[in-house]
Design a protein around this motif. Structure first.
Motif, PDB file in Angstrom:
ATOM      1  N   LEU A 241     -19.882  -6.778   0.845  1.00  7.63           N
ATOM      2  CA  LEU A 241     -18.690  -5.981   1.151  1.00  7.63           C
ATOM      3  C   LEU A 241     -17.619  -6.748   1.910  1.00  7.63           C
ATOM      4  O   LEU A 241     -16.446  -6.350   1.880  1.00  7.63           O
ATOM      5  CB  LEU A 241     -19.087  -4.739   1.945  1.00  7.63           C
ATOM      6  N   THR A 247     -12.014  -1.892   7.783  1.00  3.07           N
ATOM      7  CA  THR A 247     -12.848  -1.272   6.745  1.00  3.07           C
ATOM      8  C   THR A 247     -13.315   0.111   7.192  1.00  3.07           C
ATOM      9  O   THR A 247     -13.773   0.296   8.325  1.00  3.07           O
ATOM     10  CB  THR A 247     -14.070  -2.153   6.433  1.00  3.07           C
ATOM     11  N   LEU A 249     -15.750   3.419   5.996  1.00  3.53           N
ATOM     12  CA  LEU A 249     -16.778   4.002   5.143  1.00  3.53           C
ATOM     13  C   LEU A 249     -16.923   5.477   5.477  1.00  3.53           C
ATOM     14  O   LEU A 249     -17.145   5.846   6.625  1.00  3.53           O
ATOM     15  CB  LEU A 249     -18.123   3.294   5.354  1.00  3.53           C
ATOM     16  N   GLU A 296      -9.172  -0.847  -7.440  1.00  4.05           N
ATOM     17  CA  GLU A 296      -9.766   0.456  -7.179  1.00  4.05           C
ATOM     18  C   GLU A 296     -11.008   0.609  -8.055  1.00  4.05           C
ATOM     19  O   GLU A 296     -10.969   0.298  -9.249  1.00  4.05           O
ATOM     20  CB  GLU A 296      -8.753   1.576  -7.471  1.00  4.05           C
ATOM     21  N   THR A 316     -15.650   6.418  -4.645  1.00  8.02           N
ATOM     22  CA  THR A 316     -14.453   5.636  -4.941  1.00  8.02           C
ATOM     23  C   THR A 316     -14.325   4.550  -3.886  1.00  8.02           C
ATOM     24  O   THR A 316     -14.756   4.733  -2.738  1.00  8.02           O
ATOM     25  CB  THR A 316     -13.177   6.494  -4.946  1.00  8.02           C
ATOM     26  N   GLN A 317     -13.742   3.439  -4.277  1.00  7.46           N
ATOM     27  CA  GLN A 317     -13.563   2.309  -3.353  1.00  7.46           C
ATOM     28  C   GLN A 317     -12.194   1.674  -3.570  1.00  7.46           C
ATOM     29  O   GLN A 317     -11.640   1.726  -4.667  1.00  7.46           O
ATOM     30  CB  GLN A 317     -14.621   1.228  -3.586  1.00  7.46           C
ATOM     31  N   TRP A 319     -10.577  -2.214  -2.786  1.00  5.06           N
ATOM     32  CA  TRP A 319     -10.846  -3.583  -2.377  1.00  5.06           C
ATOM     33  C   TRP A 319      -9.539  -4.364  -2.295  1.00  5.06           C
ATOM     34  O   TRP A 319      -8.623  -4.137  -3.091  1.00  5.06           O
ATOM     35  CB  TRP A 319     -11.772  -4.279  -3.378  1.00  5.06           C
ATOM     36  N   LEU A 330     -13.910  -5.046   1.405  1.00  3.78           N
ATOM     37  CA  LEU A 330     -13.877  -3.596   1.221  1.00  3.78           C
ATOM     38  C   LEU A 330     -12.894  -2.983   2.205  1.00  3.78           C
ATOM     39  O   LEU A 330     -12.997  -3.187   3.409  1.00  3.78           O
ATOM     40  CB  LEU A 330     -15.272  -3.018   1.448  1.00  3.78           C
ATOM     41  N   THR A 332     -11.728   0.637   1.779  1.00  2.00           N
ATOM     42  CA  THR A 332     -12.227   1.999   1.967  1.00  2.00           C
ATOM     43  C   THR A 332     -13.337   2.281   0.959  1.00  2.00           C
ATOM     44  O   THR A 332     -13.321   1.770  -0.164  1.00  2.00           O
ATOM     45  CB  THR A 332     -11.112   3.055   1.780  1.00  2.00           C
ATOM     46  N   TRP A 333     -14.294   3.100   1.370  1.00  2.00           N
ATOM     47  CA  TRP A 333     -15.376   3.525   0.485  1.00  2.00           C
ATOM     48  C   TRP A 333     -15.696   4.973   0.826  1.00  2.00           C
ATOM     49  O   TRP A 333     -16.136   5.278   1.935  1.00  2.00           O
ATOM     50  CB  TRP A 333     -16.613   2.640   0.689  1.00  2.00           C
TER      51      TRP A 333
END
Length: 342
Positions: A241, A247, A249, A296, A316-317, A319, A330, A332-333
């Motif tokens: 990640l 970042t 999560l 995305e 959803t993520q 990068w 990363l 957002t996740w």
């Protein structure tokens, strides 16, 4: 080897034969569903291609679990130069030009693609011949083919199982290996993560936008995504990640932030969750590279719940490319709450 090959062809009578073993791993007759499978991939029927004068060499494959794989077609349409097209479900498609040398190679490869190899004289029976699990099915289809410039039969096709497969199976997998070379970005996908070149093409077909960026990220995180058998799970998650101080999560409503390598709160949270839930698996479904620096992603996390209930959670993520580490980090996740699989 060539002499033995030609002898086998001679023994088979030099006439195209249809393999009667058309059942996939689920017992479905894929020969009967061939037109339906082609339609699902957005491919015209072979009769239509023949009627419009298209010279085409293509394959439709079913993997060892009964899944329809992408279709690969080398096409020369009237008034156009040859190209290779990879057809996928829901309109997914990518194409590339074909060099004259590659086109002639495909024409040559297709010469015996629909032929069945007969056993060599006095060949001993294979005691394991009846034991074959998760076999792939391959169907080459050829319309308006040519052999060294001489017109071929209008239409040729044959379906063959990889269990004891011969010329038909070889042609199908060789065509996939040729096709991926026409897409240099797709060819960068880590071979060790995939069963064969067809599965690499299937993965690449899911990428949108900047495919090279998507390939680089996929190679960093791995197709299976969750690190397996890592002694230091936090470090393994951190390497995948590359979390930074920004970042974020959101795991089913539990929010964690921060970077710091293996000491990252994000990596530590995931390591604890994986330790508590060893059945945890993750899969990236799509990568949409908005640019060379932002991607995305969508996917899902799976695991076993109480009473061995199968649970899943979509995610959803986002990068971003880090020019300092020369890797993807990363940003957002967001993982939705786990629910039973329906």
């Amino acid at each position: 080897m060539l002499a033995a090959l030609m002898l086998s062809l001679a023994l088979s009578g030099q006439t195209p034969q249809t393999d009667q073993s058309c059942s996939d791993d689920n017992g479905v007759d894929r020969c009967a569903r061939l037109t339906e499978d082609a339609r699902a991939l957005g491919m015209a029927t072979l009769d239509v291609e023949q009627a419009t004068g298209t010279e085409v060499y293509r394959i439709i494959q079913i993997d060892g679990y009964g899944r329809l794989m992408p279709g690969i077609a080398y096409e020369r349409r009237t008034g156009s130069s040859p190209q290779v097209v990879v057809y996928g479900k829901e309109g997914a498609r990518m194409s590339a030009p074909v060099s004259p040398e590659a086109w002639r190679t495909v024409q040559s490869m297709a010469r015996f693609a629909d032929r069945e190899l007969a056993p060599l004289p006095d060949e001993p029976a294979n005691p394991l011949a009846g034991i074959c699990l998760h076999s792939w099915l391959s169907t080459p289809e050829i319309a308006n083919g040519a052999r060294r410039g001489v017109p071929d039969q209008p239409v040729r096709r044959r379906t063959e199982s990889a269990c004891g497969g011969g010329l038909t199976t070889t042609f199908a997998f060789d065509l996939a290996s040729m096709a991926i070379k026409a897409f240099p970005d797709c060819d960068l996908l880590d071979k060790s993560e995939y069963r064969n070149d067809m599965t690499r093409l299937e993965q690449c077909l899911r990428f949108k936008g900047d495919r090279l960026a998507a390939v680089e990220l996929m190679n960093q995180v791995g197709w299976r995504f969750v690190p397996d058998d890592a002694e230091d799970k936090a470090l393994a998650w951190a390497r995948r990640l590359q979390p930074t101080q920004t970042t974020r999560l959101d795991w089913g409503g539990t929010v964690t932030t921060g970077g710091g390598g293996a000491r990252s709160p994000v990596a530590a949270f995931l390591a604890r969750f994986q330790t508590d839930n060893p059945s945890l698996r993750g899969y990236i479904s799509t990568l949409d590279a908005k640019s060379s620096t932002q991607i995305e992603a969508t996917g899902r996390m799976d695991m076993s719940g109480p009473d061995d209930t199968d649970l899943t959670a979509p995610f959803t993520q986002t990068w971003v490319w880090d020019p300092n580490s020369l890797g993807w980090t990363l940003e957002t996740w967001i993982v939705q709450p786990f629910v039973p699989v329906r």
